[in-house]
Design an enzyme around this catalytic site. Structure first.
Site, PDB file in Angstrom:
ATOM      1  N   HIS A 129       0.804  -1.224   0.000  1.00 43.27           N
ATOM      2  CA  HIS A 129       0.000   0.000   0.000  1.00 43.27           C
ATOM      3  C   HIS A 129       0.831   1.266   0.000  1.00 43.27           C
ATOM      4  CE1 HIS A 129      -4.215  -1.196   0.430  1.00 43.27           C
ATOM      5  NE2 HIS A 129      -3.752  -2.252   1.067  1.00 43.27           N
ATOM      6  N   LYS A 170      -8.593  13.748   4.186  1.00 45.71           N
ATOM      7  CA  LYS A 170      -7.758  12.537   4.176  1.00 45.71           C
ATOM      8  C   LYS A 170      -6.818  12.606   5.378  1.00 45.71           C
ATOM      9  CE  LYS A 170      -6.426  13.605  -0.014  1.00 45.71           C
ATOM     10  NZ  LYS A 170      -6.423  12.454  -0.882  1.00 45.71           N
ATOM     11  N   ARG A 171      -6.118  11.509   5.659  1.00 46.82           N
ATOM     12  CA  ARG A 171      -5.113  11.539   6.723  1.00 46.82           C
ATOM     13  C   ARG A 171      -4.177  12.709   6.516  1.00 46.82           C
ATOM     14  NH1 ARG A 171      -0.991   8.090   6.925  1.00 46.82           N
ATOM     15  NH2 ARG A 171      -1.300   7.485   4.777  1.00 46.82           N
ATOM     16  N   LYS A 206       0.809  14.321   1.351  1.00 48.27           N
ATOM     17  CA  LYS A 206      -0.536  14.625   0.837  1.00 48.27           C
ATOM     18  C   LYS A 206      -0.735  16.130   0.633  1.00 48.27           C
ATOM     19  CE  LYS A 206      -2.485  10.441   2.965  1.00 48.27           C
ATOM     20  NZ  LYS A 206      -3.032   9.675   1.834  1.00 48.27           N
ATOM     21  N   THR A 266      -8.454   6.603  -2.500  1.00 49.68           N
ATOM     22  CA  THR A 266      -9.828   6.153  -2.807  1.00 49.68           C
ATOM     23  C   THR A 266     -10.813   7.294  -2.584  1.00 49.68           C
ATOM     24  OG1 THR A 266      -9.918   5.218  -0.577  1.00 49.68           O
ATOM     25  CG2 THR A 266      -9.527   3.677  -2.392  1.00 49.68           C
ATOM     26  N   LYS A 278     -14.417   8.547  -4.546  1.00 45.61           N
ATOM     27  CA  LYS A 278     -15.697   8.889  -3.893  1.00 45.61           C
ATOM     28  C   LYS A 278     -16.172  10.264  -4.334  1.00 45.61           C
ATOM     29  CE  LYS A 278     -14.022   6.007  -0.219  1.00 45.61           C
ATOM     30  NZ  LYS A 278     -13.138   5.990   0.942  1.00 45.61           N
TER      31      LYS A 278
END
Length: 821
Positions: A359, A547-548, A553, A655, A659
């Site tokens: 992952h 998100k985290r 990110k 992901t 969505k």
């Protein structure tokens, strides 16, 4: 109660009876939480009927089983999802209306089960939903965390972690199954005993501490097919009872020692591991749930099958990231020590039963354990890994004679560490990445040596999401609109959404689609007002990043851009600026200092901007506290813009991007992870792509040549924004509050090899330009509506049903099961 037709009166009676039996109250006297429990038990009654039917069918068919092993399962609330998959949502809503009850209010009483944190756990939950819906026999296996990761509170702009006590009122959708409890052993030493009768050495662990692993089963309801699979989460209990004699002698600590050992294992997800005790607890957790799950799987197999050599024909263990890698060694331990197999036989079974999903491309996230800790806590398992490593190095030397560099890069034990990803690859028959780009980077970069040695093991399985939760439950208005236009087959066959493409230029369809988006924005605005006390305008562009929180990110780039926009508005008040609402949601790991400081920065910027009357509400910034599945559903449905802005080459898949797309948001993103495939499906003209490519990033990382100071020196806009980090603009005159962030972007520090590790300044102007294009596109109402509608219409590939079918066809080879009426 839910056979061919829904028996409303029976359901209403069941709810009233449950309130009476559980709480000695009438419906009028019961609290909303008590009504939630009563309604859930009425639904559980139906679910258990189907669960029994499913088990009966599995007994009869004896299908191959996949055990999906994961440290996280971020399930979301069960009540609404179960009703949707039972095809009884509308009927139950009507029945409750007649009782004077509101299903939405009842659903809001349910806590999100605190069994996961980010994309890894939510993916596992989507996969379980798809496995049940497609009719495959599967168990999810994990840990029953008592307090999860944490519940996030924002106090004075800072993240504060408090326990997420989701079990305090009891959880109606779980079943305790003590009859399947297993013993798990830690520590001690291994005694070797020669058995002259067999000519074998027997290895016996002695002087150990042990706990009882007790399973709690949660039903996973398939969509409209009567299949109910199982999520089995393990809780730890003391083997020895409370020792009253020690307590009476005053040795209170010793009296409860066994209970404390057990309790600690399941208290929290990802205990902070920047100290020895935290590392030890994480390793204990991993072995605990793996040992219990593998023991249970083998016991289940042996009930029907006498030859353990047939295990790979009937069982597959899928390792969701490196946390469950202990499966390889634990399966070997059971086959060698309990089933008394020879090494080669045991290894052959193991390497045909275990499969590994990678992952992450981030090298630091590939788990490594200090030998000293590992061998002390798991002495027998460590012996087995040493032997696996010895034989694996022999294999490397045979293939690459005298190549010490290969051994250094590939050995399972090296430099005083046990490398779990290496164990998973050596001990499994499949290694998959989770988006095409990610898998290619694994093959060419991170796992290059393993790919050269075992090319046949590597494959890609692009992630997916379940449309049943993230559209049918999250966005009922759009669900109804889609079904009115193309029928309801898309609920189990998402590529059917392509039929919506014919409506992309239809003015009426565009209007209806955007009106639904507006109503969802009103719903989110109401949530924000209630929880944040901030009024946001549903007519503004809702630009969302949830998100985290991790540096790669790049939530930091997002908020720096907000600061830049604010500067532009202040400098050019005469400009026609389209109103924007920037929405963030993220938890930062408790020990991740810089990520937590980024949350403080977002909230500090929000405080300044939201309280500046001079900008006339052109800009609002909102940080949604305690981001989780239940509020995510409201957020995805309301977003106009989906922020997928990770440094290219760093995000394995993502992901959330899927969505947002499904719900008609447009992507602002780098060509990273699954963004690449999203843009392929929807067309680059219906997304806003910017930034360095993954090849450019990798080239800088390998060859150097990146200097963020050149951007600081040559671009006054960037310089202005960065100076605001250290001149007190957003910190009430405190020059030091955000100094660490400023330094991380411009100075080489001990924390990373170079300043601006994630190329924020390199991508900043390209990102700002993409955001200008967003504003321009949004002003063209018909053009935006077309793009939004096409995002939904083109999202068919990204269903977890497709992903799971690929796992089944190419890795697991499971048998489809149908419930016989």
């Amino acid at each position: 109660m839910l056979d061919s037709h829904f028996r409303k009166e029976e359901f209403k009676k069941s709810v009233k009876e449950n309130v009476k039996m559980l709480y000695r109250k009438t419906l009028d006297e019961a609290s909303q939480e008590q009504i939630f429990q009563a309604v859930s038990l009425a639904v559980k009654d139906v679910v258990i009927d189907n669960w029994l039917l499913t088990q009966k069918q599995y007994e009869k068919d004896d299908p191959k089983i996949v055990y999906y092993l994961s440290m996280e399962f971020l399930m979301g609330r069960a009540l609404g999802n179960n009703l949707i998959n039972l095809c009884a949502y509308k009927e139950v809503k009507e029945a409750l209306d007649e009782l004077g009850l509101d299903l939405n209010t009842i659903e809001d009483q349910e806590p999100d089960p605190a069994l996961g944190n980010g994309g890894l756990g939510r993916l596992a939950a989507c996969f379980l939903d798809s496995l049940a819906t497609l009719g495959y026999c599967a168990y999810g296996c994990g840990i029953r965390y008592h307090y999860g990761l944490f519940k996030q509170k924002i106090e004075n702009g800072y993240q504060v972690e408090v326990p997420d006590n989701w079990l305090k009122d009891g959880y109606p959708f779980e079943l305790r199954r003590p009859e399947y409890a297993k013993e798990v052993k830690f520590g001690g030493y291994v005694r070797v005993e020669y058995d002259p009768a067999t000519g074998r050495n027997n290895f016996i662990q002695e002087g150990y501490q042990s706990v009882r692993a007790v399973p709690y089963d949660m039903p996973i309801v398939g969509y409209n097919n009567k299949i109910v699979n199982t999520l089995r989460i393990w809780d730890a209990e003391a083997i020895s009872e409370f020792q009253l004699d020690l307590f009476d002698k005053g040795d209170y600590r010793k009296a409860v020692e066994a209970e404390n050992l057990a309790k600690n294992i399941c208290d929290v997800l990802y205990p902070n591991d920047n100290h020895y005790a935290g590392k030890e607890l994480r390793l204990k957790q991993q072995y605990f749930f793996i040992s219990a799950s593998i023991q249970a799987a083998i016991a289940k197999f042996k009930k029907k099958h006498s030859d353990i050599h047939d295990l790979p024909k009937k069982v597959t263990f899928q390792l969701n990231d490196t946390h469950p890698t202990m499966t390889v060694a634990e399966l070997m331990r059971i086959l060698l020590d309990e089933e008394k197999l020879e090494w080669d036989d045991a290894w052959d079974i193991t390497t045909h039963t275990c499969a590994y999903t990678n992952h992450t491309i981030m090298a630091e996230a590939l788990e490594k354990w200090p030998i000293e800790l590992f061998s002390k806590l798991l002495p027998r398992v460590y012996q087995i890994i040493e032997e696996i490593n010895r034989r694996f190095i022999e294999e490397i030397n045979q293939k690459y004679p005298g190549n010490q560099e290969k051994v250094r890069k590939m050995a399972i034990i090296y430099d005083g560490q046990v490398k779990m990803a290496h164990l998973a690859i050596a001990g499994g028959y499949s290694v998959n990445g989770v988006a095409r780009l990610h898998t290619e980077i694994l093959k060419k970069q991170e796992l290059k040596d393993f790919y050269e040695m075992y090319p046949e093991k590597f494959n890609n399985k692009t992630n997916g999401i379940t449309q049943r939760r993230f559209m049918v439950h999250a966005n009922p208005l759009l669900t109804e609109w889609i079904t009115d236009h193309i029928g309801d087959k898309w609920i189990t066959d998402l590529p059917q959404l392509a039929k919506l493409k014919v409506y992309a230029d239809d003015k009426k369809a565009q209007q209806e689609f955007m009106n639904i988006k507006y109503q969802n924005k009103v719903r989110l605005a109401k949530y924000i007002l209630e929880h944040n006390g901030i009024e946001v305008d549903p007519n503004s562009i809702f630009d969302v990043q949830v998100k985290r929180l991790h540096e790669y990110k790049r939530q930091l780039m997002n908020i720096l851009h907000v600061m830049y926009l604010y500067n532009q508005i202040k400098e050019h008040p005469e400009r026609d600026f389209y109103p924007r609402t920037f929405i963030f949601g993220a938890k930062a790991a408790a020990g991740y200092r810089r990520a937590k400081l980024t949350i403080k920065l977002i909230n500090s910027v929000a405080d300044v901007i939201n309280n500046d009357a001079s900008i006339n509400g052109k800009l609002k910034v909102v940080f949604i506290e305690n981001y989780r599945v239940s509020n995510a559903e409201i957020i995805f449905a309301a977003a106009d813009v989906s922020e997928q802005i990770s440094t290219a080459s760093k995000e394995a898949s993502g992901t959330g991007n899927m969505k947002f797309m499904l719900n008609g948001a447009l992507t602002v993103g780098t060509m990273d992870g699954a963004n690449v495939e999203i843009v392929e499906e929807v067309g680059e003209e219906n997304a806003f792509i910017f930034g360095l490519s993954s090849d450019e990033v990798i080239n800088y990382e390998n060859n150097g040549g990146y200097d963020p100071m050149q951007y600081f020196n040559n671009d006054p806009d960037i310089r202005n924004v960065l100076m605001q980090l250290i001149n007190g603009t957003y910190s009430n005159g405190d020059f030091e509050m955000f100094r660490e962030i400023y330094d991380s972007l411009l100075l080489n520090t001990n924390c990373s090899d170079r300043a601006d590790t994630y190329f924020i300044l390199a991508d900043f102007k390209s990102y700002a330009d993409a955001q200008r294009r967003v504003e321009e596109a949004y002003r063209d109402e018909a053009g935006w509506a077309k793009k939004a509608l096409l995002n939904t219409a083109c999202s068919g590939k990204f269903s977890s049903d497709r992903t799971i079918q690929q796992y089944v066809d190419e890795i697991w080879h499971l048998d489809k099961v149908t419930i016989e009426d």
